[in-house]
Design an enzyme around this catalytic site. Structure first.
Site, PDB file in Angstrom:
ATOM      1  N   LYS A 137       0.945  -1.332   0.067  1.00  0.00           N
ATOM      2  CA  LYS A 137      -0.186  -0.141  -0.029  1.00  0.00           C
ATOM      3  C   LYS A 137       0.989   1.306  -0.037  1.00  0.00           C
ATOM      4  O   LYS A 137       1.902   1.466   0.638  1.00  0.00           O
ATOM      5  CB  LYS A 137      -0.901  -0.087   1.150  1.00  0.00           C
ATOM      6  CG  LYS A 137      -1.844   0.934   1.285  1.00  0.00           C
ATOM      7  CD  LYS A 137      -2.767   0.796   2.295  1.00  0.00           C
ATOM      8  CE  LYS A 137      -3.647   1.736   2.913  1.00  0.00           C
ATOM      9  NZ  LYS A 137      -4.862   1.404   4.050  1.00  0.00           N
ATOM     10  N   SER A 194      -9.848  -0.140   7.791  1.00  0.00           N
ATOM     11  CA  SER A 194      -9.118   0.037   6.311  1.00  0.00           C
ATOM     12  C   SER A 194      -8.699  -1.300   5.639  1.00  0.00           C
ATOM     13  O   SER A 194      -8.202  -1.128   4.428  1.00  0.00           O
ATOM     14  CB  SER A 194      -8.245   1.295   6.332  1.00  0.00           C
ATOM     15  OG  SER A 194      -8.516   2.371   6.535  1.00  0.00           O
ATOM     16  N   SER A 212      -9.302   2.164   3.591  1.00  0.00           N
ATOM     17  CA  SER A 212      -8.438   2.703   2.662  1.00  0.00           C
ATOM     18  C   SER A 212      -7.553   1.966   1.876  1.00  0.00           C
ATOM     19  O   SER A 212      -6.722   2.453   0.851  1.00  0.00           O
ATOM     20  CB  SER A 212      -7.319   3.800   3.633  1.00  0.00           C
ATOM     21  OG  SER A 212      -6.598   3.191   4.326  1.00  0.00           O
TER      22      SER A 212
END
Length: 469
Positions: free
Chosen positions: A82, A181, A157
């Protein structure tokens, strides 16, 4: 449905990460073939999904040819990190134009832990600005879309990672979770998403300096097996000193559990019809498997909602007001998105509550954990309603409206971040429109084994829906 996937008859097939590693280890396929298949799949789906923040395929090709690769469960398996996590040589964009385009000078501790599993990183996945919202949408670029239906959000996220795994481009991917997330995009995209206990994996640099560390790193996967192997590998690399060891969980447990059912939101907003149906179906399955399910009140109240949203807003304010100090002189405050600025301004209007907020969140930990004096696990929806269409949580929209929508949407997940307790989202149902619906299970601190054993049992009893079906 505007369905996008890349599953096919190539080196990856429909294998999970452990399956790909086994195929490479046995010589059935080569690491180069696995990587080429993953890159071809990314190229096939990413123009429609927009899930890649940074492409690092050239270095991935060099790594695939190396002999001294970590011998973890995912040795040479293509994956992604990420884009809010330090990986040497890649710029950490944090989903925001405010961030300078500078390559990371080294790896953070979790990156080393993730690499110890053997993954071959092909790049960095998208996230919304600073991971502050529950949809991977932007004001200055195209959104990351849900591969089940590209009109819908992939969650956030860790939305880019989730979209790539659900679409079959990668077997598993990195995510991190500061309010849901990992679990939110897992629910939106039909994946397994485990937020580990606080301390189970290496802390993030941000989490280490927070008065309450709400951030946990982990993976998004299509199978419980991959998530279980990740936890086992992570423990082998770094054994937590204050938590019980999980070990390698390989199947269901024998014990029948007393499971508390939470079917109301802490915000008081009712869950939608599709989510009600999914939760009812999950309870029916649990009882058919011999577990006992009993309704229990939400162990928190709206004071917790205010305290968590104040704390969350504080993180936005730190970037808004201290970005040049925290990131560097090239941080461009003027390029911050309206939602981040709105959260910051919200914090500044009530910054004086910060000490009581921190104390309140710490006290909520003890209050929340009392529920496990009676119950082995808690079950609830992952989200209060099914994944919304692109634009519903638009970071450029009216702040007050978007903020209210967001708080109601993610009503179930933040408590595990403040308390540090582990939780997992499982793709147990589909909505009336065919989109995945996640069901959420949480346990007391350190009890990931119990979550994984139940997840294996559920997966065997009701195999998770596949996007290519």
């Amino acid at each position: 449905m505007k369905n996008v996937h890349a599953f096919g008859d190539d080196a990856l097939g429909d294998l999970d990460g452990v399956g790909v590693a086994d195929a490479i280890g046995s010589g059935e396929i080569s690491a180069a073939e696995a990587l080429d298949a993953a890159l071809a799949r990314i190229d096939a789906v990413n123009p429609r999904l927009n899930a890649i923040a940074v492409d690092d395929r050239d270095r991935a090709r060099k790594r695939a040819a190396e002999d001294d690769f970590p011998a973890g469960s995912f040795a040479r398996v293509p994956s992604i990190i990420k884009n809010n996590t330090l990986f040497e040589g890649l710029p950490v964009g944090n989903g925001s134009a405010a961030m300078p385009d500078l390559p990371a000078k080294g790896n953070e501790p979790f990156t080393e832990q993730f690499l110890s599993t053997g993954v071959n990183i092909v790049g960095a996945s998208t996230l919304p600005a600073f991971g502050l919202t529950a949809t991977t949408e932007f004001v200055d670029r195209d959104p990351t879309r849900n591969p089940w239906d590209t009109d819908y959000s992939s969650g956030a996220s860790s939305g880019g990672s989730a979209a790539l795994v659900a679409a079959g481009a990668l077997p598993l991917a990195h995510g991190n979770d500061g309010g849901g997330s990992i679990r939110i995009p897992a629910a939106a995209c039909g994946l397994v998403g485990l937020k580990p206990s606080r301390g189970r994996v290496a802390p993030s640099p941000t989490g280490q300096i927070l008065p309450v560390d709400i951030i946990s790193n982990g993976v998004l996967s299509r199978t419980v097996r991959d998530t279980a192997h990740f936890i086992d590998d992570a423990e082998k690399f770094r054994t937590p000193s204050e938590l019980p060891t999980v070990g390698l969980v390989e199947g269901p447990g024998n014990r029948r559990l007393l499971i508390g059912l939470i079917n109301d939101t802490v915000t008081g907003t009712p869950i939608d019809a599709d989510t009600v149906a999914a939760l009812s179906s999950a309870v029916d399955l649990l009882t058919s498997l011999g577990h006992e399910v009993e309704v229990t009140p939400v162990p928190l109240d709206e004071t917790f909602v205010r305290q968590f949203t104040d704390y969350w807003s504080m993180l936005a304010c730190a970037m808004h007001r201290l970005g040049k100090l925290l990131v560097g002189k090239d941080f461009d405050t003027d390029a911050l998105d309206p939602f981040t600025v709105g959260l910051s301004q919200r914090y500044l209007r009530a910054f004086w509550r910060t000490p009581s907020t921190i104390v309140g969140l710490k006290r909520a930990t003890a209050r929340f954990r009392t529920v496990f004096d009676r119950f082995d696990l808690i079950v609830s929806p992952t989200l209060s309603h099914t994944t919304p269409r692109i634009g519903y949580l638009d970071p450029g929209g009216d702040f007050d409206e978007i903020f209210e929508r967001l708080v109601h949407y993610v009503a179930f997940t933040p408590a595990n971040n403040t308390t540090g307790t582990p939780a997992i989202s499982l793709p147990m149902s589909r909505s009336s429109e065919g989109l995945p619906v996640g069901i959420h299970f949480c346990a007391d601190l350190g009890r990931e084994r119990l979550l994984l054993e139940l997840a294996f049992e559920i997966e065997a009893a009701r195999p998770f829906a596949r996007i290519q079906d």
